[in-house]
Design an enzyme around this catalytic site. Structure first.
Site, PDB file in Angstrom:
ATOM      1  CG  ASP A   7      40.513  33.616  38.187  1.00  0.00           C
ATOM      2  OD1 ASP A   7      40.158  34.370  37.264  1.00  0.00           O
ATOM      3  OD2 ASP A   7      41.091  32.538  38.007  1.00  0.00           O
ATOM      4  CG  HIS A  66      39.487  36.905  32.940  1.00  0.00           C
ATOM      5  ND1 HIS A  66      38.408  36.571  33.731  1.00  0.00           N
ATOM      6  CD2 HIS A  66      40.536  36.176  33.422  1.00  0.00           C
ATOM      7  CE1 HIS A  66      38.795  35.678  34.625  1.00  0.00           C
ATOM      8  NE2 HIS A  66      40.082  35.418  34.467  1.00  0.00           N
ATOM      9  CG  HIS A 126      44.002  39.879  34.703  1.00  0.00           C
ATOM     10  ND1 HIS A 126      44.754  39.394  33.642  1.00  0.00           N
ATOM     11  CD2 HIS A 126      44.686  39.566  35.821  1.00  0.00           C
ATOM     12  CE1 HIS A 126      45.854  38.809  34.122  1.00  0.00           C
ATOM     13  NE2 HIS A 126      45.823  38.892  35.437  1.00  0.00           N
ATOM     14  CG  HIS A 135      44.662  35.705  37.261  1.00  0.00           C
ATOM     15  ND1 HIS A 135      44.832  36.088  35.952  1.00  0.00           N
ATOM     16  CD2 HIS A 135      43.454  35.085  37.314  1.00  0.00           C
ATOM     17  CE1 HIS A 135      43.773  35.718  35.247  1.00  0.00           C
ATOM     18  NE2 HIS A 135      42.920  35.104  36.051  1.00  0.00           N
TER      19      HIS A 135
HETATM   20 ZN   LIG Z   1      41.175  33.954  35.447  1.00  0.00          ZN
END
Ligand SMILES: [Zn+2]
Length: 381
Positions: free
Chosen positions: A182, A265, A268, A282
């Site tokens: 992340d 992201h 994601h 995540h």
């Molecule tokens: Zn993040």
């Protein structure tokens, strides 16, 4: 997100405290900020077992009354409402979250439901260094089935962020590793937002500070990431772990919000459309998103190799199968690509238009690059 002007905006929590046994200082630190009680601590069984005694003593010694509430497990709208209702019943003036990203986001959302941040203040105490949640003003809300629901923006950042690295050293390795994925994305995403003159998460333009913090975050991770992961295997608080916790928590948190997000992201969020990915963190999903973004943007091969090497060293996924998704399933890859380009997604921060076809190909090419890298590692063993 469209800003109404070209103002640069940078935002952050009021105070950040990190270190060995930091929980013992919780009450003192709150007092320094003139925070008020009663206090409600929201947590789960593990942080309570590890730190419950420390926070109870610390709050008591500093003159705070407190009660505790167990978190329901997923950061949903209903859970945030339940916490808010409890806070109102207790007449709480401060909500404290001890745990991972979802508890922190649920409590932050609850603070927003109670008032605008002036009625009730928020203290975020991450016990894992796995997401950008602790320092931000953003809540990532999920559906009951763990799929992505929506972003909620709060008016205020946490008043205090307190990270006990003794707890992080005892957290599961996969959580820290997820945090690395992340946090590593922060620089690559902020750089694109900078190049595109797009808005950051605060609806403003980037400051030099934001891009510099993102770069520092990336440099620390590449240097200290593998050593920090090693230190968790023996639950040791080392300088490398301290630096990585700061990168994962403070630098990445400030960097993504004041720097802005992009394709990593969005991928994601796309990946959450596949139920097989629900058990992955995540950061594991974001890590694959970085590879996709670098390919989509046509970055130099050596940059892709740096990220592949990093992912491999620390144990982040290099291929879709590392997230439970079959790359040969056209349906799955298409769904991921389509979801990653939904209206409002940060992938639209690219300085060029990104189509579903482009995204599908970038995902497949990222998977291919990862597979080739892994094969070469296998051969050289
Ligand atoms: Zn993040």
């Amino acid at each position: 997100m469209s800003g109404s002007n070209n103002l640069k905006v940078f935002s952050s929590p009021e105070r950040y405290v990190q270190g060995r046994n930091a929980t013992h200082q919780l009450g003192n630190e709150m007092k320094k900020l003139a925070m008020k009680g009663p206090v409600v601590v929201v947590t789960t069984a593990t942080p309570k077992k590890l730190l419950g005694e420390a926070w109870t003593t610390s709050l008591k010694d500093a003159g705070y009354e407190h009660t505790e509430l167990l978190f329901g497990g997923t950061c949903t709208a209903a859970e945030a409402q339940r916490i808010a209702d409890h806070a109102v019943t207790q007449n709480a003036k401060t909500l404290v979250a001890f745990g991972g990203g979802q508890i922190i986001d649920a409590v932050r959302a609850a603070v927003g439901l109670v008032g605008d941040g002036s009625v009730c203040e928020f203290v975020s105490c991450p016990t894992v260094a796995s997401t950008d949640a602790p320092c931000s003003a953003l809540c990532v809300m999920y559906h009951e089935d763990h799929s992505f629901h929506e972003y909620r923006f709060m008016c205020r950042h946490p008043t205090l962020v307190l990270v006990d690295t003794t707890a992080v050293a005892k957290s599961p390795v996969r959580m820290l590793v997820g945090g690395l994925g992340d946090a590593l994305a922060t620089y690559y995403e902020a750089r694109t937002v900078h190049e595109a003159h797009a808005d950051n998460f605060l609806g403003g333009k980037q400051t030099e500070t934001a891009i510099a913090l993102s770069k520092l975050c990336c440099d620390i991770l590449l240097e200290d990431g593998p050593a920090a992961v090693e230190s968790l295997y023996c639950q040791a608080v080392t300088p490398a772990l301290e630096r990585v916790v700061e990168a994962n928590t403070l630098l990445s948190g400030l960097g993504f919000e004041s720097g802005g997000l992009c394709v990593a992201h969005s991928v994601h969020n796309g990946l959450t459309s596949q139920k097989e990915t629900a058990t992955y963190t995540h950061g594991q999903k974001v890590a694959f998103g970085i590879l996709t973004q670098l390919i989509l943007e046509g970055r130099p091969r050596e940059e892709l190799d740096t990220v592949l090497e990093f992912n491999h060293k620390v144990g982040l996924p290099l291929v879709l199968s590392g997230l439970g998704v079959d790359v040969s399933s056209e349906k799955a890859v298409c769904e991921i690509a389509e979801r990653s380009l939904a209206p409002g997604e940060s992938a639209h921060n690219e300085p060029f238009e990104v189509t579903v076809d482009m995204m599908v190909d970038a995902i497949r090419a990222a998977d291919q690059a990862g597979a080739k890298f892994l094969k070469e590692k296998e051969v050289s063993k």
